[in-house]
Design a protein around this motif. Sequence first.
Motif, mmCIF file in Angstrom:
data_model
loop_
_atom_site.group_PDB
_atom_site.id
_atom_site.type_symbol
_atom_site.label_atom_id
_atom_site.label_comp_id
_atom_site.label_asym_id
_atom_site.label_seq_id
_atom_site.Cartn_x
_atom_site.Cartn_y
_atom_site.Cartn_z
ATOM 1 N N ARG A 275 0.840 -1.191 0.000
ATOM 2 C CA ARG A 275 0.000 0.000 0.000
ATOM 3 C C ARG A 275 0.877 1.244 0.000
ATOM 4 O O ARG A 275 1.880 1.316 0.714
ATOM 5 N N THR B 219 3.390 0.367 -10.536
ATOM 6 C CA THR B 219 2.133 0.478 -9.778
ATOM 7 C C THR B 219 1.151 -0.599 -10.215
ATOM 8 O O THR B 219 0.489 -1.236 -9.386
ATOM 9 N N GLU C 79 -7.554 9.002 -5.104
ATOM 10 C CA GLU C 79 -6.286 8.571 -4.506
ATOM 11 C C GLU C 79 -5.465 9.769 -4.040
ATOM 12 O O GLU C 79 -4.866 9.730 -2.958
ATOM 13 N N SER C 80 -5.425 10.838 -4.825
ATOM 14 C CA SER C 80 -4.652 12.013 -4.411
ATOM 15 C C SER C 80 -5.290 12.687 -3.202
ATOM 16 O O SER C 80 -4.584 13.150 -2.293
ATOM 17 N N TYR D 293 -7.091 11.175 -0.916
ATOM 18 C CA TYR D 293 -6.865 10.278 0.224
ATOM 19 C C TYR D 293 -5.437 10.433 0.744
ATOM 20 O O TYR D 293 -5.210 10.448 1.968
ATOM 21 N N GLN E 221 -9.904 3.286 1.665
ATOM 22 C CA GLN E 221 -9.108 2.400 0.824
ATOM 23 C C GLN E 221 -10.000 1.384 0.103
ATOM 24 O O GLN E 221 -9.757 1.032 -1.056
ATOM 25 N N LEU F 299 -11.367 2.971 -3.020
ATOM 26 C CA LEU F 299 -10.409 2.988 -4.123
ATOM 27 C C LEU F 299 -10.277 1.606 -4.753
ATOM 28 O O LEU F 299 -10.211 1.472 -5.982
ATOM 29 N N HIS G 166 -10.808 0.111 -8.734
ATOM 30 C CA HIS G 166 -9.898 -0.744 -9.494
ATOM 31 C C HIS G 166 -10.571 -2.058 -9.883
ATOM 32 O O HIS G 166 -10.425 -2.537 -11.013
#
Length: 721
Positions: free
Chosen positions: A217, A238, A584-585, A587, A612, A615, A619
Amino acid sequence: MGDSVGVWGLRGARLPAAYAASGRRALRVTVVAAAGFYLFRYGLDRPVAATYALFTVVALGGLSRIPGTGRQRAAFMSRLLPVCWALVAVGTCLSVRTWSAVAGMLVIGFTLAFSAVGGPRWAGTAPGLQLLYILPSFPPYDPGSLGDRLIGTTTGLVLFAAAEALLFREPAPVPYRERTARAAMVAEGWAARLAGAPAALGDADVRAAQEAGQALRPLNVPEAERPAGPGARDRALTHTGLAVRTLLGRLVQLPAVRGNDTAPDVTDVLRAVGRLAGATAACLRAQASPAARQRELVEARARLSAVSAGPPSGGSLPPAVLRCHAAVLEVADAALVMGAAADLAVRGKHATVELPPGRFWYATVPAPLLWWHRAIGHAGRRSVFFQNAVRMALALTAVRLVAGVDTLPHGFWAMLATLTLTRTTLGETWSTIRLALAGTLAGALVSAGVLLLVGSDTAVYAVLLPVWMLCAFTLGPVRGVGWAQGLFTVLVALVFAQLAQPTWRLAEVRMLDVLVGSAIGAVFGVLAWPRGAHDELRHAAADLLRRAAEIVVATSASVAGGATAVPTGVPGHRSLERAVVLAESAYAQLQSEPTPLGGRGRGPQPPAVDWQATLIAGHHTLWGSARLLEPPCTSLGPAAAESAGVLGERVAGRMLLVSAALDPGDDTPAAATSLIDPALAGFTTEPADAPRRYYATVAWLNSLMTDLTRIARPPDRSTQA
């Protein structure tokens, strides 16, 4: 009281290590800054070069926070030398007129702050680069001294890069590639176990999967090791980490099938997955090609798919077998993505593995276009990078305008105060300013006393400067902003006392400038997104789930009708990818902000949320949709098609409910503003003669429901960092 004792005990245990790290950094800054300053000021009698040599080191070593080891920082700073030259030259040329200096501050201030989209190193360097542009933007307005300014800047940067590389070397952290390789080795062992004795993994294995996944993570990886850049290799690394985490999760959940004639095909796939996982680890560690193992798994997957993909006729396979085949094929898909991504991350354009179309769209895109793609993705008011850049650029521009119109003495200090004291939330900015003003007042009093006692004896200031600099850069980062501002106030007085005739009024001017700069920073903190990432994350997560719901409905309908699509070419996929990036940015920024006190925002407040999981749901939506829409596609019978369509609509509906709970709007029904357990019936339905594609769809929708359940569940604080 017990909690308080525990916190202070932990803080006390960390203080020696913090002082040691800060002291090493301070010693490097002090040695190089003092050496450059004394060389030019007293050895060569070039005070302009002396000033720029000193402040270049202060900018890159004191104000910047470049993550990584000393050698990593040195390499990165070496690449910044042309950027520093450009900033000093442009700042010098634009400073001769107020209007050009103000316009330049707006454009360059925004650009430097927005460069944080390039990853942690650019984000950590941005404040120092801002300082290098601010320094020549104030008197003396002397373009003729540009040569000395560039000489001083170059000398300071080169000497400091050498000091970072050679002095007090730190132990290197575990690289992200090695972390990913270790997780791949765990997957290799599990796949081999499941192939040899098909049985569900135990609780210890589940815990091991969680630990291996947690190690990948981003928030558990040192900033310098995070593959957060816009380049193809960083994106591929990534992608590799996400694929490994997905593979581990699917191996843990893999159902067991025994006593049937298709078991050899399942075992072949699992063995091939294990061998590819081992080859992936070797690729990440030693650059060995995983191409042969990749082809082996492709062939094994094709054989298993041929057994179960078509519509059943005659002796149809039992639903339990088809469900197992669907799960094993998902395991194979995750492993294939892992191997391809790892090869691309290591070899770049010379990758040996044939890349699946669509998923690795960035593999052949030139680096400048990838930077442009990253910048465009954040060029909007919903991006926290964009918000922070606008806030900082407007505040710095306002200070430069005030300094130019009102001829604010030493306006450079006012801009420095704005740069160092403005935070992403109003509450944190106000708290920082109060401490900074108290520290600056104390520092101003000490400075006035020193200037009155010493007078014009520059030898005393020359002796005091390195000692005070060492104390300032050691204590400031550990003791907080109040100490930092107070110590730095005395430091700048000692520097300028060696450049011009000293007077006690220098301390008074410093206090005035900090007051002006912090006040302007606070004003723009009120006007420009004062709540930081707290509310923005709620909106971004809600938007992510809304877009994911659209894709779930479209994908389920396509599966039910036997249709295919090019997943990454669908606008809905592109918009969901951007929503994931923004969430994500936000968070990541949220982790650096203090927890808000009391209610925030409008409407009912949701309980603690596992961001999380939100997110990951994004995905999983993208990856699952891509797999299900890849040809060849099997048509579903009427019963299976209806079931798949209904389940997709139900999952999408629950996503919309959770989205409304995260960010309720004015027209949101009251019943939808609470996070309720999203368990749904229907996932155990087994329509007659349903093909394997139906069970793959059901497995994907079921995993999304698991993600939604985790969102609604209060997060475990131990796993949020």
